[in-house]
Design an enzyme around this catalytic site. Structure first.
Site, short mmCIF file in Angstrom:
data_model
loop_
_atom_site.label_atom_id
_atom_site.label_comp_id
_atom_site.label_asym_id
_atom_site.label_seq_id
_atom_site.Cartn_x
_atom_site.Cartn_y
_atom_site.Cartn_z
N ARG A 217 1.02 -1.39 -0.15
CA ARG A 217 0.04 -0.13 -0.01
C ARG A 217 0.75 1.25 -0.14
O ARG A 217 0.52 2.28 -0.88
CB ARG A 217 -1.00 0.16 1.28
CG ARG A 217 -2.12 -0.84 1.13
CD ARG A 217 -2.99 -0.88 0.29
NE ARG A 217 -3.53 0.31 -0.15
CZ ARG A 217 -3.89 0.37 -1.15
NH1 ARG A 217 -3.82 -0.21 -2.31
NH2 ARG A 217 -4.50 1.83 -1.58
N ILE A 218 1.72 1.28 0.94
CA ILE A 218 2.74 2.68 0.93
C ILE A 218 3.65 2.57 -0.20
O ILE A 218 3.61 3.77 -0.53
CB ILE A 218 3.38 2.81 2.34
CG1 ILE A 218 2.39 2.50 3.55
CG2 ILE A 218 4.55 3.68 2.58
CD1 ILE A 218 1.47 3.66 3.73
N CYS B 18 1.71 6.12 10.85
CA CYS B 18 0.73 7.18 10.60
C CYS B 18 0.09 7.57 11.95
O CYS B 18 -0.18 8.67 12.14
CB CYS B 18 -0.37 6.58 9.74
SG CYS B 18 -0.77 4.75 10.06
N ARG C 220 -6.29 -10.35 15.01
CA ARG C 220 -5.92 -10.19 13.59
C ARG C 220 -5.98 -10.89 12.56
O ARG C 220 -6.15 -10.78 11.48
CB ARG C 220 -4.35 -9.64 13.64
CG ARG C 220 -3.93 -8.48 14.29
CD ARG C 220 -2.52 -8.15 14.13
NE ARG C 220 -2.03 -6.94 14.67
CZ ARG C 220 -1.96 -5.62 14.27
NH1 ARG C 220 -2.14 -5.52 12.93
NH2 ARG C 220 -1.50 -4.72 15.06
N ASN D 52 -4.49 7.36 6.54
CA ASN D 52 -3.29 6.71 6.98
C ASN D 52 -2.11 6.44 5.81
O ASN D 52 -1.09 6.03 6.16
CB ASN D 52 -3.66 5.17 7.53
CG ASN D 52 -4.82 4.85 6.87
OD1 ASN D 52 -5.89 5.16 6.42
ND2 ASN D 52 -4.40 3.58 6.33
N1 LIG Z 1 -0.97 0.74 5.35
C1 LIG Z 1 -0.92 1.84 6.26
O1 LIG Z 1 -1.69 2.57 6.58
C2 LIG Z 1 0.44 2.29 6.92
C3 LIG Z 1 0.57 3.52 7.25
C4 LIG Z 1 1.92 3.97 7.68
C5 LIG Z 1 3.00 3.31 7.94
N2 LIG Z 1 2.82 1.86 7.35
C6 LIG Z 1 3.92 0.96 7.54
O2 LIG Z 1 4.56 0.62 6.35
C7 LIG Z 1 4.97 -0.52 6.09
C8 LIG Z 1 4.32 -1.24 5.00
O3 LIG Z 1 2.91 -1.27 5.17
P1 LIG Z 1 1.78 -1.82 4.12
O4 LIG Z 1 0.26 -1.44 4.53
O5 LIG Z 1 2.14 -0.89 2.68
O6 LIG Z 1 2.36 -3.23 3.85
P2 LIG Z 1 1.80 -4.24 2.57
O7 LIG Z 1 0.72 -3.69 1.78
O8 LIG Z 1 1.71 -5.47 3.28
O9 LIG Z 1 3.29 -3.81 1.75
C9 LIG Z 1 4.62 -4.66 2.17
C10 LIG Z 1 4.79 -5.03 0.62
O10 LIG Z 1 6.27 -5.56 0.88
C11 LIG Z 1 6.36 -6.89 0.24
N3 LIG Z 1 7.45 -7.72 0.80
C12 LIG Z 1 7.49 -8.92 1.45
N4 LIG Z 1 8.65 -9.32 1.94
C13 LIG Z 1 9.50 -8.44 1.16
C14 LIG Z 1 10.77 -8.63 1.10
N5 LIG Z 1 11.53 -9.41 1.52
N6 LIG Z 1 11.47 -7.69 0.18
C15 LIG Z 1 10.62 -6.78 -0.39
N7 LIG Z 1 9.34 -6.67 -0.38
C16 LIG Z 1 8.91 -7.59 0.60
C17 LIG Z 1 5.01 -7.29 0.42
O11 LIG Z 1 4.85 -8.65 -0.08
P3 LIG Z 1 3.68 -9.86 0.48
O12 LIG Z 1 2.50 -9.05 0.34
O13 LIG Z 1 3.73 -10.69 -0.68
O14 LIG Z 1 4.16 -10.04 1.61
C18 LIG Z 1 4.04 -6.42 0.14
O15 LIG Z 1 3.95 -6.22 -1.18
C19 LIG Z 1 4.73 -1.36 7.58
O16 LIG Z 1 5.85 -1.14 8.23
C20 LIG Z 1 3.37 -0.27 7.84
O17 LIG Z 1 3.49 -0.36 9.37
C21 LIG Z 1 1.47 1.50 6.79
#
Ligand SMILES: NC(=O)c1ccc[n+]([C@@H]2O[C@H](COP(=O)([O-])OP(=O)(O)OC[C@H]3O[C@@H](n4cnc5c(N)ncnc54)[C@H](OP(=O)(O)O)[C@@H]3O)[C@@H](O)[C@H]2O)c1
Length: 327
Positions: free
Chosen positions: A11-12, A150, A194, A311
């Site tokens: 997402r991010i 966030c 979760r 977020n």
């Molecule tokens: N979403 C929010 O609202 C938000 C806001 C602020 C901060 N954050 C933070 O930002 C981070 C990412 O959040 P997100 O919501 O974007 O999560 P997400 O949608 O799950 O994105 C993570 C991505 O990284 C991939 N990934 C997994 N293992 C990897 C590896 N070894 N090397 C490279 N890529 C890999 C995942 O693939 P798979 O899906 O196949 O595992 C997925 O595509 C987290 O730390 C979260 O706390 C999120």
């Protein structure tokens, strides 16, 4: 121009890609995720929250091409294997959520990147810096930056501003859209709740927001408790603070503090509104927090403050602010 790479295209990572790919300030040179490149191109083009990308996105072997601009795409699960040295990458945006300790994030440095900007709160051996609060504490020598998540970016400003009156204790509940750290249908999970179907229930989850806030404001140590409740929407969050103040205050005084902050030192970071918002209205908002003045209430020395944030969009705006500062 600073040369940027993104690790983790969830997402991010994808939202940052969309927002940086045609930037005049930085050059997006590469991305990495474990997913196939054709799947990545598809997810970059069609987004269930922000709609279809206004531009042409295609994939070719090892690359995503946007309006003719080529961005290299890798599929390594370990950052150490990424060719950041050859690509002269200045900053890696670490958005996988998997490499948030110093040792793990340093893999990007060993691979040849100059700096790493996490997309979350990193381990405690990485300085925690919240944009609009203590970003000037960043030193030139620091290679890994932990900009908070966030919820931290929303809460820090609110508590800091209110502490000018004097805070005794804080209970915080963040109502948050579901995220990839939950399950779509019931499944096993280390944190049992979760693992319950995310779109079917209101789901309380454990968070460590209070630890981040105590790191940022040691004066509030042992005075904060926080939980998050995941709600069945795909985007948006509402942070609900119940605060015991050291002295009596009034709704007018509290709202005046936030309205003044929004127009002055916190312009662009904190917004103050009296519009009757619902969560969908916050989509695409660039602020870390939007104080809803209509919902502020005060009983004696108990204050309730409610703030909205997108977020994803608000948080990626701060990451872009960080890039501009680093540049
Ligand atoms: N979403 C929010 O609202 C938000 C806001 C602020 C901060 N954050 C933070 O930002 C981070 C990412 O959040 P997100 O919501 O974007 O999560 P997400 O949608 O799950 O994105 C993570 C991505 O990284 C991939 N990934 C997994 N293992 C990897 C590896 N070894 N090397 C490279 N890529 C890999 C995942 O693939 P798979 O899906 O196949 O595992 C997925 O595509 C987290 O730390 C979260 O706390 C999120």
């Amino acid at each position: 121009m600073m040369r940027i790479a993104i690790n983790g295209m969830g997402r991010i990572g994808r939202l940052l890609f969309r927002r940086l790919v045609d930037s005049k300030e930085v050059e997006l040179v590469a991305v990495n995720d474990i997913m196939d490149t054709d799947n990545l191109a598809y997810l970059l083009k069609y987004d269930s929250v922000y709609g279809t990308f206004a531009g042409n996105i295609v994939h070719q072997p090892g690359a995503i091409v946007v309006n003719g601009k080529v961005v290299k795409a890798f599929q390594q699960d370990q950052p150490a294997a990424l060719p950041w040295k050859d690509l002269k990458v200045d900053v890696v945006l670490e958005c996988s959520g998997r490499f948030s300790s110093r040792a793990a994030a340093e893999q990007h440095i060993k691979a040849g990147a100059r700096k790493v900007l996490l997309s979350t709160t990193g381990s405690t051996d990485i300085p925690l810096l919240v944009y609009g609060f203590n970003q000037h504490a960043l030193t030139k020598e620091e290679t890994i930056i932990s900009p908070g998540g966030c919820m931290t970016n929303c809460s820090t400003h609110i508590l800091y501003i209110l502490n000018s009156i004097g805070i005794k204790s804080v209970q915080c509940n963040v109502l948050h859209s579901y995220t990839s750290r939950q399950e779509l249908v019931d499944a096993p999970h280390k944190q049992f709740r979760r693992g319950r179907a995310a779109a079917e229930s209101i789901i309380p989850v454990e968070i460590d927001l209070h630890h981040s806030l105590e790191r940022l404001m040691p004066v509030l140590k042992d005075k904060i408790a926080a939980i998050s409740i995941r709600v069945p929407v795909a985007n948006g969050a509402l942070a609900d603070f119940t605060i015991q103040m050291q002295q009596e205050t009034s709704r007018e005084e509290v709202n005046r503090l936030f309205a003044t902050a929004a127009q002055n030192d916190y312009k662009g970071i904190l917004e103050y509104t009296e519009d009757p918002l619902v969560s969908l209205d916050i989509k695409g908002n660039t602020h870390s927090c939007v104080i809803d003045g209509t919902l502020t209430s005060v009983v004696g020395n108990h204050v309730k403050v409610i703030a909205w944030f997108d977020n994803e969009y608000g948080f990626t705006t701060r990451m872009i602010d960080w890039l501009n500062l680093m540049g």
